[in-house]
Structures are given as C-alpha cells and as structure tokens.
Design a protein around this motif. Structure first.
Motif, PDB file in Angstrom:
ATOM      1  N   GLY A  58       0.808  -1.211   0.000  1.00 58.13           N
ATOM      2  CA  GLY A  58       0.000   0.000   0.000  1.00 58.13           C
ATOM      3  C   GLY A  58       0.841   1.261   0.000  1.00 58.13           C
ATOM      4  N   SER A  59       0.276   2.330   0.528  1.00 56.44           N
ATOM      5  CA  SER A  59       0.975   3.612   0.551  1.00 56.44           C
ATOM      6  C   SER A  59       0.677   4.341   1.854  1.00 56.44           C
ATOM      7  CB  SER A  59       0.552   4.475  -0.644  1.00 56.44           C
ATOM      8  OG  SER A  59      -0.837   4.757  -0.573  1.00 56.44           O
ATOM      9  N   ASP A  60       1.484   5.362   2.131  1.00 50.30           N
ATOM     10  CA  ASP A  60       1.314   6.164   3.340  1.00 50.30           C
ATOM     11  C   ASP A  60       1.713   7.595   2.993  1.00 50.30           C
ATOM     12  OD1 ASP A  60       0.832   6.948   5.918  1.00 50.30           O
ATOM     13  OD2 ASP A  60       2.197   5.502   6.847  1.00 50.30           O
ATOM     14  N   THR A  61       1.605   8.490   3.971  1.00 53.21           N
ATOM     15  CA  THR A  61       1.918   9.896   3.747  1.00 53.21           C
ATOM     16  C   THR A  61       3.004  10.345   4.707  1.00 53.21           C
ATOM     17  OG1 THR A  61      -0.399  10.279   3.132  1.00 53.21           O
ATOM     18  CG2 THR A  61       0.952  12.219   3.601  1.00 53.21           C
ATOM     19  N   SER A  62       3.988  11.049   4.197  1.00 50.68           N
ATOM     20  CA  SER A  62       5.095  11.542   5.023  1.00 50.68           C
ATOM     21  C   SER A  62       4.650  12.764   5.814  1.00 50.68           C
ATOM     22  CB  SER A  62       6.283  11.908   4.137  1.00 50.68           C
ATOM     23  OG  SER A  62       6.038  13.141   3.471  1.00 50.68           O
ATOM     24  N   PRO A  63       5.436  13.206   6.827  1.00 49.73           N
ATOM     25  CA  PRO A  63       5.071  14.414   7.585  1.00 49.73           C
ATOM     26  C   PRO A  63       4.926  15.658   6.725  1.00 49.73           C
ATOM     27  CG  PRO A  63       6.747  13.167   8.760  1.00 49.73           C
ATOM     28  CD  PRO A  63       6.605  12.533   7.418  1.00 49.73           C
ATOM     29  N   LEU A  64       5.523  15.675   5.528  1.00 48.92           N
ATOM     30  CA  LEU A  64       5.393  16.830   4.627  1.00 48.92           C
ATOM     31  C   LEU A  64       4.204  16.701   3.690  1.00 48.92           C
ATOM     32  CD1 LEU A  64       9.132  17.480   3.688  1.00 48.92           C
ATOM     33  CD2 LEU A  64       7.711  18.687   5.360  1.00 48.92           C
ATOM     34  N   GLY A  65       3.450  15.603   3.829  1.00 48.72           N
ATOM     35  CA  GLY A  65       2.252  15.433   3.022  1.00 48.72           C
ATOM     36  C   GLY A  65       2.465  14.710   1.712  1.00 48.72           C
ATOM     37  N   TYR A  66       3.664  14.180   1.494  1.00 45.65           N
ATOM     38  CA  TYR A  66       3.933  13.450   0.251  1.00 45.65           C
ATOM     39  C   TYR A  66       3.583  11.975   0.428  1.00 45.65           C
ATOM     40  CZ  TYR A  66       6.623  17.619  -0.917  1.00 45.65           C
ATOM     41  OH  TYR A  66       6.998  18.900  -1.173  1.00 45.65           O
ATOM     42  N   SER A  67       3.051  11.396  -0.627  1.00 45.33           N
ATOM     43  CA  SER A  67       2.706   9.971  -0.612  1.00 45.33           C
ATOM     44  C   SER A  67       3.946   9.135  -0.944  1.00 45.33           C
ATOM     45  CB  SER A  67       1.599   9.705  -1.633  1.00 45.33           C
ATOM     46  OG  SER A  67       1.273   8.331  -1.661  1.00 45.33           O
ATOM     47  N   PHE A  68       4.069   7.985  -0.310  1.00 45.77           N
ATOM     48  CA  PHE A  68       5.173   7.075  -0.610  1.00 45.77           C
ATOM     49  C   PHE A  68       4.694   5.628  -0.496  1.00 45.77           C
ATOM     50  CE2 PHE A  68       5.274   7.646   3.955  1.00 45.77           C
ATOM     51  CZ  PHE A  68       5.551   6.379   4.453  1.00 45.77           C
ATOM     52  N   PRO A  69       5.309   4.714  -1.272  1.00 49.84           N
ATOM     53  CA  PRO A  69       4.911   3.293  -1.181  1.00 49.84           C
ATOM     54  C   PRO A  69       5.460   2.662   0.093  1.00 49.84           C
ATOM     55  CG  PRO A  69       6.721   3.555  -2.728  1.00 49.84           C
ATOM     56  CD  PRO A  69       6.328   4.942  -2.316  1.00 49.84           C
ATOM     57  N   VAL A  70       4.648   1.853   0.719  1.00 53.05           N
ATOM     58  CA  VAL A  70       5.038   1.158   1.948  1.00 53.05           C
ATOM     59  C   VAL A  70       5.624  -0.203   1.595  1.00 53.05           C
ATOM     60  CG1 VAL A  70       4.208   0.128   4.096  1.00 53.05           C
ATOM     61  CG2 VAL A  70       3.310   2.334   3.333  1.00 53.05           C
ATOM     62  N   SER A  71       6.781  -0.505   2.161  1.00 52.90           N
ATOM     63  CA  SER A  71       7.425  -1.805   1.950  1.00 52.90           C
ATOM     64  C   SER A  71       7.154  -2.729   3.127  1.00 52.90           C
ATOM     65  CB  SER A  71       8.933  -1.636   1.785  1.00 52.90           C
ATOM     66  OG  SER A  71       9.228  -0.961   0.581  1.00 52.90           O
ATOM     67  N   SER A  72       7.008  -3.998   2.819  1.00 56.90           N
ATOM     68  CA  SER A  72       6.862  -5.029   3.841  1.00 56.90           C
ATOM     69  C   SER A  72       7.725  -6.216   3.431  1.00 56.90           C
ATOM     70  CB  SER A  72       5.406  -5.444   3.978  1.00 56.90           C
ATOM     71  OG  SER A  72       5.243  -6.354   5.041  1.00 56.90           O
ATOM     72  N   ILE A  73       7.675  -7.289   4.211  1.00 56.47           N
ATOM     73  CA  ILE A  73       8.497  -8.462   3.914  1.00 56.47           C
ATOM     74  C   ILE A  73       7.633  -9.613   3.406  1.00 56.47           C
ATOM     75  CG2 ILE A  73      10.313  -7.879   5.554  1.00 56.47           C
ATOM     76  CD1 ILE A  73       9.044  -9.999   7.470  1.00 56.47           C
ATOM     77  N   SER A  74       8.270 -10.467   2.641  1.00 58.80           N
ATOM     78  CA  SER A  74       7.630 -11.689   2.161  1.00 58.80           C
ATOM     79  C   SER A  74       8.606 -12.850   2.359  1.00 58.80           C
ATOM     80  CB  SER A  74       7.271 -11.558   0.688  1.00 58.80           C
ATOM     81  OG  SER A  74       6.729 -12.765   0.190  1.00 58.80           O
ATOM     82  N   PRO A  75       8.154 -13.963   2.987  1.00 55.42           N
ATOM     83  CA  PRO A  75       6.804 -14.182   3.482  1.00 55.42           C
ATOM     84  C   PRO A  75       6.513 -13.343   4.724  1.00 55.42           C
ATOM     85  CG  PRO A  75       8.208 -15.986   4.163  1.00 55.42           C
ATOM     86  CD  PRO A  75       9.047 -15.122   3.261  1.00 55.42           C
ATOM     87  N   SER A  76       5.243 -13.063   4.941  1.00 51.79           N
ATOM     88  CA  SER A  76       4.850 -12.269   6.099  1.00 51.79           C
ATOM     89  C   SER A  76       4.523 -13.147   7.303  1.00 51.79           C
ATOM     90  CB  SER A  76       3.641 -11.401   5.746  1.00 51.79           C
ATOM     91  OG  SER A  76       2.579 -12.213   5.272  1.00 51.79           O
ATOM     92  N   HIS A  77       4.212 -14.430   7.033  1.00 48.27           N
ATOM     93  CA  HIS A  77       3.859 -15.350   8.125  1.00 48.27           C
ATOM     94  C   HIS A  77       5.136 -16.037   8.636  1.00 48.27           C
ATOM     95  CE1 HIS A  77       0.966 -18.725   9.648  1.00 48.27           C
ATOM     96  NE2 HIS A  77       1.526 -18.028  10.623  1.00 48.27           N
ATOM     97  N   VAL A  78       5.810 -15.349   9.566  1.00 48.80           N
ATOM     98  CA  VAL A  78       7.102 -15.797  10.094  1.00 48.80           C
ATOM     99  C   VAL A  78       6.950 -16.077  11.578  1.00 48.80           C
ATOM    100  CG1 VAL A  78       9.511 -15.108  10.501  1.00 48.80           C
ATOM    101  CG2 VAL A  78       8.351 -14.405   8.397  1.00 48.80           C
ATOM    102  N   SER A  79       7.676 -17.068  12.082  1.00 48.54           N
ATOM    103  CA  SER A  79       7.704 -17.311  13.531  1.00 48.54           C
ATOM    104  C   SER A  79       9.145 -17.513  13.974  1.00 48.54           C
ATOM    105  CB  SER A  79       6.851 -18.530  13.906  1.00 48.54           C
ATOM    106  OG  SER A  79       7.339 -19.695  13.276  1.00 48.54           O
ATOM    107  N   LEU A  80       9.388 -17.269  15.245  1.00 49.81           N
ATOM    108  CA  LEU A  80      10.712 -17.425  15.832  1.00 49.81           C
ATOM    109  C   LEU A  80      10.663 -18.569  16.829  1.00 49.81           C
ATOM    110  CD1 LEU A  80      13.605 -16.323  16.089  1.00 49.81           C
ATOM    111  CD2 LEU A  80      12.748 -14.717  17.812  1.00 49.81           C
ATOM    112  N   VAL A  81      11.657 -19.472  16.748  1.00 50.65           N
ATOM    113  CA  VAL A  81      11.652 -20.673  17.587  1.00 50.65           C
ATOM    114  C   VAL A  81      12.990 -20.785  18.318  1.00 50.65           C
ATOM    115  CG1 VAL A  81      11.276 -23.170  17.648  1.00 50.65           C
ATOM    116  CG2 VAL A  81      10.154 -21.787  15.879  1.00 50.65           C
TER     117      VAL A  81
END
Length: 230
Positions: A58-81
């Motif tokens: 998706g996207s978000d807005t910076s404190p100056l009002g500019y739009s930017f793409p949001v990065s995430s990780i893949s895979p998102s379903h991660v667990s720590l053991v």
C-alpha cells in the motif's frame, strides 16, 4: 570439509573479533550475553537478507504530506523458535530486525548424556489452527520458521527441531547459530536440503567425546545463567 550449499558461515571481521572475545574463559555472564546478542544481530542481518523478499504493502503519507509506497516483507507469516535455554539469548536480536512482531514458539530440548541424543521436554507450537467453531484459535504453520540456538555441536538438537517444525507443516526453516562444528552444521543442512538454510557466525572443525565443540564456547546456557559446576 566442504559444507553443503545451504550452509553459510559469516566472514564479517567484526563478528570474527567478537567471537574470539566470546570464546575466552575470562568473559563474564553479562559480557557473554551482550556478545551473543551482537553476533546474533550480524548473523541475522546476513541470513534475513537472503531469506526474505521485499513486497509493496500500500501507501502512506510523510510528515510533509507526500505519498510514498510502503514496503513489507515476504513471506509475512514468520515465527521465531528459540531452543531453550540458550536460544533465548538470540531472540531479541532477531525480533529487533523484523519490521513487525512475530510469534515466538519455544522448544525445550536437551541432550541425553550417554547417547548425546535430543530429548524434547517442552513444545508450545500451536498445532490447532482456526476453525469455524474456534475462529480465534492460533494460526496454522508459518511459511518461515527461524530457529535460534547459539551452538550447533553434533547437530542432533537442531535436526530434532527441524523435524518437529516439518511435522507442524512449515514451508521453510532458517537455522541461526553463533558457532557450529563442521559435522554438525553439515548434518543440519542435509536434514532437509530443499527446506533448510543454516547460517552461523563461525565453524570449528570437530567435537570431543562429550559432544562439545573444540575449542568452542563451552556450555553457553551455563555461562549465561551462571549454573556452572552443576
């Protein structure tokens, strides 16, 4: 001994220096904990750079009002053991790198003194996924499970953890460790070549008759929790 293609040893100079400090018998419990955290951070950065991909979320807005793409990780379903006890010392390092909180599923394993074979005494994996009757039940198996244990000696404990996670249904397992023996690291990597990746800070050639790495780090759990001489 040539390690399998899915086993990786860090060559980071800072890690190598910290590993030398950790080896010393004069290093106290507080410094042992700090050094393991720092080494685990370096190993985790290198391993996760290969194990994860970036995806747009998706996207978000910076404190100056500019739009930017949001990065995430893949895979998102991660667990720590973490493997109890000493795996707890690496947990915060991995969690601090992941962009979002992930479930932490503890496995309790110890080596039987005569056979050196692993014995499971604790397992809190959520084996029961959501259903129509219980929609809030814990989710099913992770796409990626990250196993943390500072030492891979014979490899039996890490292999047992991998087997348990495969039975649970994970798609891939990432094993992170501070130090391993050549034979132990190879054994874990070969236990599931298409699904396991092993990343360690360093490798020593062999183990002694008690299954301890030479020169190694000693019993990391005892060093961390001041239970030496028990």
């Amino acid at each position: 001994m040539a390690l399998p293609h899915n086993a990786h040893v860090s060559a980071h100079p800072c890690l190598r220096a910290k590993l030398s400090q950790l080896r010393s018998s004069s290093t106290n419990a507080r410094d042992t904990k700090a050094l393991i955290h720092e080494i685990a951070t370096i190993v985790s950065v290198e391993a996760l750079a290969k194990a994860l991909d970036e995806k747009e979320a998706g996207s978000d807005t910076s404190p100056l009002g500019y739009s930017f793409p949001v990065s995430s990780i893949s895979p998102s379903h991660v667990s720590l053991v973490p493997i109890l006890r000493s795996g707890l010392s690496m947990t915060d390092a991995v969690l601090s790198l992941l962009p979002d909180p992930v479930p932490v599923h503890h496995l309790g394993l110890y080596r039987e003194k005569t056979t050196l074979q692993p014995v499971e005494y604790y397992n809190n994996l959520p084996y029961h996924g959501p259903s129509a009757a219980h929609p809030t039940t814990a989710p099913g198996p992770s796409d990626l499970a990250i196993v943390v244990d500072p030492v891979i000696a014979t490899g039996a404990t890490a292999c047992a953890a991998v087997d348990t996670l495969r039975d649970w249904g994970v798609k891939r397992v990432l094993v992170l460790s501070v130090l391993g023996s050549e034979e132990g690291v190879a054994r874990v990597a070969e236990s599931w070549p298409e699904g396991v990746s092993v990343w360690v800070g360093g490798v020593d050639k062999e183990t002694d008759g008690h299954g301890m790495i030479k020169p190694g780090l000693g019993d990391v759990g005892d060093r961390l929790f001041l239970t030496l001489g028990k």
